[in-house]
Design a protein around this motif. Structure first.
Motif, PDB file in Angstrom:
ATOM      1  N   ALA A  71       0.823  -1.206   0.000  1.00  0.00           N
ATOM      2  CA  ALA A  71       0.000   0.000   0.000  1.00  0.00           C
ATOM      3  C   ALA A  71       0.859   1.259   0.000  1.00  0.00           C
ATOM      4  CB  ALA A  71      -0.925   0.003   1.218  1.00  0.00           C
ATOM      5  N   ALA A  72       2.022   1.181   0.652  1.00  0.00           N
ATOM      6  CA  ALA A  72       2.871   2.370   0.790  1.00  0.00           C
ATOM      7  C   ALA A  72       3.702   2.652  -0.455  1.00  0.00           C
ATOM      8  CB  ALA A  72       3.783   2.211   2.009  1.00  0.00           C
ATOM      9  N   VAL A  73       4.297   1.625  -1.059  1.00  0.00           N
ATOM     10  CA  VAL A  73       5.251   1.866  -2.153  1.00  0.00           C
ATOM     11  C   VAL A  73       4.909   1.135  -3.448  1.00  0.00           C
ATOM     12  CG1 VAL A  73       7.085   2.235  -0.471  1.00  0.00           C
ATOM     13  CG2 VAL A  73       6.824  -0.021  -1.485  1.00  0.00           C
ATOM     14  N   GLY A  74       3.950   0.187  -3.417  1.00  0.00           N
ATOM     15  CA  GLY A  74       3.622  -0.567  -4.619  1.00  0.00           C
ATOM     16  C   GLY A  74       4.552  -1.749  -4.818  1.00  0.00           C
ATOM     17  N   PHE A  75       4.139  -2.676  -5.710  1.00  0.00           N
ATOM     18  CA  PHE A  75       4.908  -3.895  -5.907  1.00  0.00           C
ATOM     19  C   PHE A  75       6.294  -3.622  -6.489  1.00  0.00           C
ATOM     20  CE2 PHE A  75       6.270  -7.458  -8.562  1.00  0.00           C
ATOM     21  CZ  PHE A  75       6.224  -8.499  -7.652  1.00  0.00           C
ATOM     22  N   ALA A  76       6.387  -2.724  -7.459  1.00  0.00           N
ATOM     23  CA  ALA A  76       7.657  -2.493  -8.141  1.00  0.00           C
ATOM     24  C   ALA A  76       8.743  -2.015  -7.181  1.00  0.00           C
ATOM     25  CB  ALA A  76       7.468  -1.481  -9.270  1.00  0.00           C
ATOM     26  N   ARG A  77       8.387  -1.174  -6.205  1.00  0.00           N
ATOM     27  CA  ARG A  77       9.377  -0.616  -5.274  1.00  0.00           C
ATOM     28  C   ARG A  77       9.478  -1.395  -3.973  1.00  0.00           C
ATOM     29  NH1 ARG A  77       7.768   5.280  -4.261  1.00  0.00           N
ATOM     30  NH2 ARG A  77       9.642   5.182  -2.961  1.00  0.00           N
ATOM     31  N   MET A  78       8.607  -2.359  -3.790  1.00  0.00           N
ATOM     32  CA  MET A  78       8.642  -3.146  -2.560  1.00  0.00           C
ATOM     33  C   MET A  78       9.911  -3.993  -2.512  1.00  0.00           C
ATOM     34  SD  MET A  78       5.735  -5.825  -1.208  1.00  0.00           S
ATOM     35  CE  MET A  78       6.262  -7.173  -2.252  1.00  0.00           C
ATOM     36  N   SER A  79      10.488  -4.122  -1.330  1.00  0.00           N
ATOM     37  CA  SER A  79      11.716  -4.907  -1.168  1.00  0.00           C
ATOM     38  C   SER A  79      11.611  -5.798   0.060  1.00  0.00           C
ATOM     39  CB  SER A  79      12.927  -3.983  -1.023  1.00  0.00           C
ATOM     40  OG  SER A  79      12.862  -3.261   0.196  1.00  0.00           O
ATOM     41  N   ILE A  80      12.391  -6.870   0.048  1.00  0.00           N
ATOM     42  CA  ILE A  80      12.444  -7.755   1.214  1.00  0.00           C
ATOM     43  C   ILE A  80      12.971  -6.987   2.424  1.00  0.00           C
ATOM     44  CG2 ILE A  80      13.528  -9.820   2.188  1.00  0.00           C
ATOM     45  CD1 ILE A  80      11.400 -10.454   0.126  1.00  0.00           C
ATOM     46  N   GLU A  81      13.922  -6.102   2.203  1.00  0.00           N
ATOM     47  CA  GLU A  81      14.472  -5.305   3.301  1.00  0.00           C
ATOM     48  C   GLU A  81      13.387  -4.449   3.951  1.00  0.00           C
ATOM     49  OE1 GLU A  81      15.714  -5.603   0.326  1.00  0.00           O
ATOM     50  OE2 GLU A  81      17.750  -6.394   0.569  1.00  0.00           O
TER      51      GLU A  81
ATOM     52  N   GLN B 284      -5.436   0.526  -1.959  1.00  0.00           N
ATOM     53  CA  GLN B 284      -4.163   0.810  -2.608  1.00  0.00           C
ATOM     54  C   GLN B 284      -3.558  -0.445  -3.237  1.00  0.00           C
ATOM     55  OE1 GLN B 284      -2.889   3.916  -2.872  1.00  0.00           O
ATOM     56  NE2 GLN B 284      -4.681   4.662  -1.789  1.00  0.00           N
ATOM     57  N   VAL B 285      -3.714  -1.569  -2.569  1.00  0.00           N
ATOM     58  CA  VAL B 285      -3.057  -2.804  -2.998  1.00  0.00           C
ATOM     59  C   VAL B 285      -3.724  -3.408  -4.235  1.00  0.00           C
ATOM     60  CG1 VAL B 285      -2.587  -5.192  -2.353  1.00  0.00           C
ATOM     61  CG2 VAL B 285      -2.146  -3.348  -0.722  1.00  0.00           C
ATOM     62  N   ILE B 286      -5.053  -3.493  -4.245  1.00  0.00           N
ATOM     63  CA  ILE B 286      -5.755  -4.189  -5.328  1.00  0.00           C
ATOM     64  C   ILE B 286      -5.476  -3.565  -6.691  1.00  0.00           C
ATOM     65  CG2 ILE B 286      -8.034  -4.781  -6.257  1.00  0.00           C
ATOM     66  CD1 ILE B 286      -8.963  -5.163  -3.345  1.00  0.00           C
ATOM     67  N   PRO B 287      -5.628  -2.241  -6.863  1.00  0.00           N
ATOM     68  CA  PRO B 287      -5.320  -1.665  -8.183  1.00  0.00           C
ATOM     69  C   PRO B 287      -3.867  -1.884  -8.603  1.00  0.00           C
ATOM     70  CG  PRO B 287      -6.603  -0.122  -6.882  1.00  0.00           C
ATOM     71  CD  PRO B 287      -6.179  -1.221  -5.955  1.00  0.00           C
TER      72      PRO B 287
ATOM     73  N   LEU C 237     -15.012   3.172  -7.276  1.00  0.00           N
ATOM     74  CA  LEU C 237     -14.144   3.209  -6.102  1.00  0.00           C
ATOM     75  C   LEU C 237     -12.665   3.055  -6.425  1.00  0.00           C
ATOM     76  CD1 LEU C 237     -16.219   1.150  -3.502  1.00  0.00           C
ATOM     77  CD2 LEU C 237     -15.941   3.628  -3.638  1.00  0.00           C
ATOM     78  N   ALA C 238     -12.327   2.188  -7.388  1.00  0.00           N
ATOM     79  CA  ALA C 238     -10.917   1.895  -7.646  1.00  0.00           C
ATOM     80  C   ALA C 238     -10.332   2.720  -8.785  1.00  0.00           C
ATOM     81  CB  ALA C 238     -10.743   0.406  -7.964  1.00  0.00           C
ATOM     82  N   VAL C 239     -11.158   3.122  -9.744  1.00  0.00           N
ATOM     83  CA  VAL C 239     -10.644   3.875 -10.892  1.00  0.00           C
ATOM     84  C   VAL C 239     -10.879   5.371 -10.715  1.00  0.00           C
ATOM     85  CG1 VAL C 239     -10.740   4.177 -13.399  1.00  0.00           C
ATOM     86  CG2 VAL C 239     -10.995   1.888 -12.403  1.00  0.00           C
ATOM     87  N   VAL C 240     -12.137   5.766 -10.599  1.00  0.00           N
ATOM     88  CA  VAL C 240     -12.466   7.182 -10.435  1.00  0.00           C
ATOM     89  C   VAL C 240     -12.166   7.657  -9.020  1.00  0.00           C
ATOM     90  CG1 VAL C 240     -14.329   8.885 -10.617  1.00  0.00           C
ATOM     91  CG2 VAL C 240     -14.243   6.961 -12.207  1.00  0.00           C
TER      92      VAL C 240
END
Length: 202
Positions: free
Chosen positions: A35-45, A111-114, A176-179
């Protein structure tokens, strides 16, 4: 090594019992990190830091952040609710909309689902997991709702459950998720009425 020293009971290195509370903390951290950074920026750290554990605690359970997210989606789907059984098509549709609305308005899930849906367009493994766990589950619920409505004479034979699901949840997801617009008072009631009317014309 003395006789009877109990070597058979020794736990091999790297095979320590995984504490469930730590696993739960990591899963919660993944949700928050997504939710905070998205999948692309998420890290194990980042996940380990948020969960208050070392990176090794994460890697003992999952080999990568992709494996973590796939597990999270599967666990989330396993907590799904059974098909509603209100006794009427309108009641069942309204109940489905209530559950979907609560999920889409959740501060983390919203935040997570989209983000995961965007990633699924680039990653076949994420796409397949979402399809198999979330979409198939919703399709199963829609199939039950349609079957019961047909049995009560509220819908015609041959009503397509996939079309029904699109008509019921599609407008809500768009709003809810797009608009990302708030729901006016009575919106879910009006949407349920519109969806039932559209299905009945099939």
């Amino acid at each position: 090594m003395t006789k009877g020293s109990g070597t058979a009971r020794r736990v091999p290195a790297g095979a320590a019992v995984l504490r469930e509370d730590v696993t739960d903390a990591i899963r919660a951290a993944v949700f928050e990190e997504l939710a905070a950074v998205g999948f692309a920026r998420m890290s194990i750290e980042g996940i380990a830091r948020r969960a208050g554990v070392g990176k090794t605690a994460v890697y003992r359970r999952w080999k990568s952040k992709l494996a973590l997210v796939l597990d999270l989606v599967s666990v989330f789907a396993a907590q799904g609710l059974p098909a509603p059984a209100t006794g009427s098509l309108h009641g069942d549709v309204r109940a489905l909309l209530q559950v979907a609305s609560a999920a889409l308005r959740h501060p983390v899930a919203s935040q997570v689902i989209p983000d995961l849906l965007v990633e699924s367009a680039r990653n076949p493994e994420i796409a397949e997991t979402i399809r198999a766990t979330l979409l198939d589950g919703q399709r199963g619920i829609a199939a039950v709702v349609v079957r019961e409505a047909v049995a009560r004479g509220e819908l015609p034979e041959g009503t397509n459950p996939d079309t029904a699901l699109d008509l019921i949840v599609g407008p809500l997801y768009w709003r809810l998720a797009v608009v990302r617009a708030p729901l006016p008072k009575g919106y879910l009631d009006d949407l349920a009425t519109a969806a039932v009317a559209a299905l009945g014309r099939g």
